[in-house]
Motif scaffolding. Structure first.
Motif, mmCIF file in Angstrom:
data_model
loop_
_atom_site.group_PDB
_atom_site.id
_atom_site.type_symbol
_atom_site.label_atom_id
_atom_site.label_comp_id
_atom_site.label_asym_id
_atom_site.label_seq_id
_atom_site.Cartn_x
_atom_site.Cartn_y
_atom_site.Cartn_z
ATOM 1 N N PHE A 82 0.294 -1.214 0.108
ATOM 2 C CA PHE A 82 0.359 0.064 -0.622
ATOM 3 C C PHE A 82 1.150 0.984 0.145
ATOM 4 N N MET A 83 -0.019 2.010 -0.552
ATOM 5 C CA MET A 83 1.420 3.590 -0.703
ATOM 6 C C MET A 83 0.593 4.579 0.645
ATOM 7 N N VAL A 84 1.301 4.653 1.975
ATOM 8 C CA VAL A 84 0.788 5.604 2.739
ATOM 9 C C VAL A 84 1.292 6.423 3.413
ATOM 10 N N SER A 85 -0.013 7.781 3.065
ATOM 11 C CA SER A 85 0.452 8.857 3.281
ATOM 12 C C SER A 85 0.256 9.833 4.672
ATOM 13 N N VAL A 86 1.342 10.802 4.795
ATOM 14 C CA VAL A 86 0.992 10.739 6.282
ATOM 15 C C VAL A 86 1.495 12.563 6.795
ATOM 16 N N ASP A 87 0.144 13.515 6.867
ATOM 17 C CA ASP A 87 0.323 14.563 7.232
ATOM 18 C C ASP A 87 0.800 14.337 8.555
ATOM 19 N N THR A 88 1.643 15.358 9.108
ATOM 20 C CA THR A 88 1.886 15.628 10.536
ATOM 21 C C THR A 88 1.501 16.540 11.002
ATOM 22 N N VAL A 89 0.472 17.513 10.486
ATOM 23 C CA VAL A 89 -0.278 18.472 10.767
ATOM 24 C C VAL A 89 0.087 20.218 11.289
ATOM 25 N N ASN A 90 2.224 19.718 11.170
ATOM 26 C CA ASN A 90 2.443 20.659 11.544
ATOM 27 C C ASN A 90 3.094 22.023 10.030
ATOM 28 N N PHE A 97 4.486 6.846 1.406
ATOM 29 C CA PHE A 97 6.107 5.190 1.682
ATOM 30 C C PHE A 97 4.701 4.434 1.258
ATOM 31 N N LEU A 98 5.935 4.302 0.032
ATOM 32 C CA LEU A 98 5.002 2.253 0.200
ATOM 33 C C LEU A 98 5.285 1.537 0.981
ATOM 34 N N VAL A 99 4.811 1.266 1.590
ATOM 35 C CA VAL A 99 4.622 -0.223 2.788
ATOM 36 C C VAL A 99 4.163 -1.222 2.516
ATOM 37 N N MET A 100 4.773 -2.234 2.876
ATOM 38 C CA MET A 100 4.377 -3.217 2.940
ATOM 39 C C MET A 100 3.926 -3.974 4.557
ATOM 40 N N GLY A 101 2.425 -4.532 4.181
ATOM 41 C CA GLY A 101 1.647 -5.542 5.860
ATOM 42 C C GLY A 101 0.327 -5.399 5.474
ATOM 43 N N ASP A 102 0.410 -5.853 6.771
ATOM 44 C CA ASP A 102 -1.978 -5.362 6.350
ATOM 45 C C ASP A 102 -1.701 -4.182 7.318
ATOM 46 N N GLN A 103 -1.293 -4.144 8.036
ATOM 47 C CA GLN A 103 -1.409 -2.907 9.041
ATOM 48 C C GLN A 103 -0.117 -1.856 8.806
ATOM 49 N N TRP A 104 -0.407 -0.528 8.846
ATOM 50 C CA TRP A 104 0.587 0.213 9.253
ATOM 51 C C TRP A 104 1.203 0.991 10.387
ATOM 52 N N GLN A 105 1.458 0.941 10.791
ATOM 53 C CA GLN A 105 2.297 1.682 12.958
ATOM 54 C C GLN A 105 2.871 2.747 12.688
ATOM 55 N N LEU A 106 2.636 3.650 13.755
ATOM 56 C CA LEU A 106 3.404 4.914 13.666
ATOM 57 C C LEU A 106 3.847 4.785 15.430
ATOM 58 N N ALA A 145 9.152 -9.076 3.555
ATOM 59 C CA ALA A 145 9.736 -7.492 3.710
ATOM 60 C C ALA A 145 8.894 -6.571 4.384
ATOM 61 N N ARG A 146 10.596 -5.783 5.487
ATOM 62 C CA ARG A 146 9.432 -4.948 6.186
ATOM 63 C C ARG A 146 9.834 -3.809 5.416
ATOM 64 N N THR A 147 9.343 -2.589 5.943
ATOM 65 C CA THR A 147 9.095 -1.672 5.591
ATOM 66 C C THR A 147 9.366 -0.155 6.875
ATOM 67 N N ILE A 148 9.932 -0.084 6.630
ATOM 68 C CA ILE A 148 10.066 1.302 7.840
ATOM 69 C C ILE A 148 11.003 1.816 7.471
ATOM 70 N N TYR A 149 10.693 3.751 7.756
ATOM 71 C CA TYR A 149 10.608 4.965 7.047
ATOM 72 C C TYR A 149 10.897 6.132 8.763
ATOM 73 N N LEU A 150 11.252 7.066 8.939
ATOM 74 C CA LEU A 150 12.131 8.130 9.224
ATOM 75 C C LEU A 150 11.206 9.214 8.919
ATOM 76 N N ILE A 151 10.009 9.756 9.548
ATOM 77 C CA ILE A 151 9.101 10.984 9.435
ATOM 78 C C ILE A 151 9.268 12.055 9.889
ATOM 79 N N ASN A 152 10.890 12.088 10.327
ATOM 80 C CA ASN A 152 10.768 13.408 11.429
ATOM 81 C C ASN A 152 12.272 13.041 11.419
ATOM 82 N N LEU A 153 13.019 13.787 11.617
ATOM 83 C CA LEU A 153 14.681 13.851 11.373
ATOM 84 C C LEU A 153 15.260 14.326 12.471
#
Length: 218
Positions: A82-90, A97-106, A145-153
């Protein structure tokens, strides 16, 4: 009426003092070159470091009243992709992001002050840290396959890492990973992520997400 100041406000005050010191140092430089140069170097270094730390602290949110911290949009027709888009409202741009699996996690980071410091008016701080995919099956979680992304640096000076690595500060503050939230990935689902006193929680924002949560938790 609460007249206490928080860590972010205290750092702004210190930065303001640093800027005043820089101004005074440049005035002294015109009259006394050597001592003025030393004063300029010290004041500019102090102010620059304070600005970096302040910017990093301001990337965190107060763990106080309930507030919206992210909007999550899911799209995709292929199973477990799935393509998962994250708006951090800031005011940061939407991240996709391209996310693999059944659920997204923050996942999140948290800075919790001990009671003695909290009484000075310092609020606990939270920041969203990374987005990852989860599989419903333990076997798939182990092998696919696992997919993990940083959303805040973090800034060059990471206050969270610094607090964690200095053991003598642990009697005043805990810097650790906070709670995580996760939800099913279904094409068209929209979720809101909120921050409350107990941490992060999710609300479905459209009928697709409501159905996904209902079917998933049944």
């Amino acid at each position: 009426m609460d007249t206490m100041i928080g860590l972010d406000q205290l750092l702004l005050i210190i930065t303001g003092v640093g800027l005043i010191l820089c101004f005074l140092a440049f005035i002294r430089l015109r009259r006394h070159v050597f001592s003025g140069l030393v004063a300029v170097l010290l004041s500019v270094s102090f102010t620059g470091m304070t600005l970096v730390v302040t910017k990093d602290v301001y990337s965190y949110r107060h763990l106080a009243d309930e507030q919206l911290v992210a909007r999550v949009f899911v799209s995709g027709k292929i199973s477990q992709q799935f393509m998962v888009s994250v708006d951090t409202v800031n005011d940061e741009p939407l991240q996709t992001f391209l996310v693999m699996g059944d659920q997204w996690q923050l996942d999140s980071r948290v800075v919790r002050w001990k009671l003695a410091v909290a009484r000075l008016g310092f609020n606990n701080l939270y920041r969203l840290e990374r987005l990852s995919g989860r599989y419903q099956s333990i076997e798939e979680e182990r092998n696919l396959a696992r997919t993990i992304y940083l959303i805040n640096l973090s800034e060059p000076v990471d206050i969270w890492d610094w607090l964690r690595s200095n053991e003598y500060l642990h009697k005043w503050v805990d810097a650790d990973y906070g709670n995580a939230v996760f939800a099913p990935m279904v094409d068209g689902a929209q979720y809101n992520v909120y921050l409350g006193r107990s941490g992060l929680f999710i609300q479905a924002e459209n009928p697709i997400a409501v159905k996904a949560l209902g079917s998933w938790s049944a």
